[in-house]
Enzyme design. Structure first.
Site, mmCIF file in Angstrom:
data_model
loop_
_atom_site.group_PDB
_atom_site.id
_atom_site.type_symbol
_atom_site.label_atom_id
_atom_site.label_comp_id
_atom_site.label_asym_id
_atom_site.label_seq_id
_atom_site.Cartn_x
_atom_site.Cartn_y
_atom_site.Cartn_z
ATOM 1 N N ALA A 288 42.691 -41.788 -36.976
ATOM 2 C CA ALA A 288 43.802 -41.460 -37.940
ATOM 3 C C ALA A 288 43.645 -40.214 -38.081
ATOM 4 O O ALA A 288 42.564 -39.566 -38.058
ATOM 5 C CB ALA A 288 43.869 -42.369 -39.163
ATOM 6 N N GLY B 211 41.175 -44.961 -35.446
ATOM 7 C CA GLY B 211 42.502 -45.787 -35.337
ATOM 8 C C GLY B 211 42.896 -45.766 -34.026
ATOM 9 O O GLY B 211 43.648 -46.621 -33.446
ATOM 10 N N GLU C 177 41.270 -48.750 -32.292
ATOM 11 C CA GLU C 177 41.837 -49.832 -33.057
ATOM 12 C C GLU C 177 43.415 -49.989 -32.305
ATOM 13 O O GLU C 177 43.506 -51.185 -32.027
ATOM 14 C CB GLU C 177 42.148 -49.563 -34.672
ATOM 15 C CG GLU C 177 40.736 -49.800 -35.492
ATOM 16 C CD GLU C 177 40.737 -49.343 -36.667
ATOM 17 O OE1 GLU C 177 41.406 -48.492 -37.109
ATOM 18 O OE2 GLU C 177 39.905 -50.047 -37.756
ATOM 19 N N GLU D 57 33.974 -43.260 -38.067
ATOM 20 C CA GLU D 57 34.248 -43.433 -39.665
ATOM 21 C C GLU D 57 33.251 -43.382 -40.515
ATOM 22 O O GLU D 57 33.164 -42.634 -41.387
ATOM 23 C CB GLU D 57 35.169 -44.516 -39.856
ATOM 24 C CG GLU D 57 36.494 -44.809 -39.527
ATOM 25 C CD GLU D 57 36.690 -45.335 -38.100
ATOM 26 O OE1 GLU D 57 35.865 -45.406 -37.312
ATOM 27 O OE2 GLU D 57 37.989 -45.626 -37.715
#
Ligand code: DAK
Length: 258
Positions: free
Chosen positions: A66, A109, A112, A132
């Site tokens: 992200a 992300g 993911e 993260e």
């Protein structure tokens, strides 16, 4: 929406392709980009000409996570109001097969997004991981759950806690990815797979996907019940009649999706 800023779409035969297109930041997923990806997935899912979807990035990155700049100053109230989870959750509702063609980084992300796909074809140079923890956060779009379902608790904790990058070979050995191929042919291999799937009975593919996802998400008994319901349902389709008839007649089936 349909003027996309961060993705590019094209269709090849019955395959709908989504190319992540933000290379200056390694395809970091800002919110608008996630909205675009989800909208494209949903539109391919509705489009009767499309049978399989391929998501890809570029040579250096599938997606490096992200967008850290965008979320760096978020607080819980802002995040709650944005309700991004509702957007991410829509990916799992796509009924057609989604294939990820991964080159370079698939982190946070980005990983993911990959784990939300059904089949993962990766380059020998692909790198996966959840970094993260290194920036004082944790996966927010299902990473702790989906990675654990695939590789088990102890290994998942090791990767999630250490935040290290998993090589493509390690990902393959852990069963995270389906195929490991040379970087130059990742997309080609994903397309080959997609085109093979595009020839299968579409309704069978959808109902198998639903049943397999149920197996991941529920008890064996719940999963078996759904599998049985879907099994009966397919016997109401023309493609089942055509498929079995073709087998008996020793010819290739002609599936129509009905
Ligand atoms: N966000 C923003 N920019 C990024 C980025 C990212 N995740 N990753 C790379 N970039 C940018 C870099 O800042 C740099 O920009 P400029 O300096 O050129 O302007 C450019 O991309 C090239 O990156 P590098 O210069 O760093 O390239 P290197 O080859 O040296 O290093 C790297 C590649 C992948 C090791 C490095 O860029 C890196 O560590 N990137 C960050 C990886 C990361 O920590 N990813 C996880 C982010 S957190 C949620 C849903 C999902 C999430 C959260 C919530 N909800 C639904 C609520 C997910 C969270 C995450 O993914």
């Amino acid at each position: 929406m349909s003027n996309y800023n961060f993705i590019q779409l094209r269709v090849e035969e019955a395959v709908g392709i989504i190319e992540l297109y933000r290379s200056e930041v390694l395809n970091a997923l800002n919110r608008k980009m996630v909205d675009e990806i989800v909208e494209a997935l949903e539109s391919y899912d509705r489009n009767e000409r499309i049978r399989t979807i391929v998501i890809t990035g570029n040579e250096k990155a599938f997606a490096a996570g992200a967008d850290i700049e965008e979320m760096a100053n978020d607080d819980p109230v802002t995040l709650e109001k944005l309700n991004q989870f509702a957007v991410w959750d829509k990916i799992a509702l796509v009924r057609k097969p989604i294939i990820a063609a991964v080159n370079g980084y698939a982190l946070g992300g980005g990983f993911e997004l990959v784990l939300n796909c059904d089949i993962i074809i990766a380059s020998e140079k692909a790198m996966f991981g959840f970094p993260e923890v290194n920036i004082g956060a944790m996966p927010g779009a299902g990473g702790t759950q989906r990675l654990t379902k695939v590789i088990g608790k102890t290994k998942a904790l090791e990767w999630l806690w250490l935040g290290e990058t998993m090589s493509a070979k390690e990902a393959y050995q852990l069963g995270v990815i389906n195929r490991l191929v040379a970087p130059e042919i990742v997309f080609e291999e994903a397309m080959k797979f997609a085109k093979r799937l595009s020839k299968q009975a579409p309704l069978s593919l959808k109902l198998i996907k639903e049943a397999v996802n149920k197996a991941v998400d529920s008890s064996l008994q719940d999963g078996l019940q759904l599998e049985r319901k879907n099994f009966y349902l397919l016997f109401g389709s023309k493609d089942q009649k055509e498929g079995m008839k073709a087998f008996i007649e020793k010819r290739q089936p002609n599936f129509t999706g009905e």
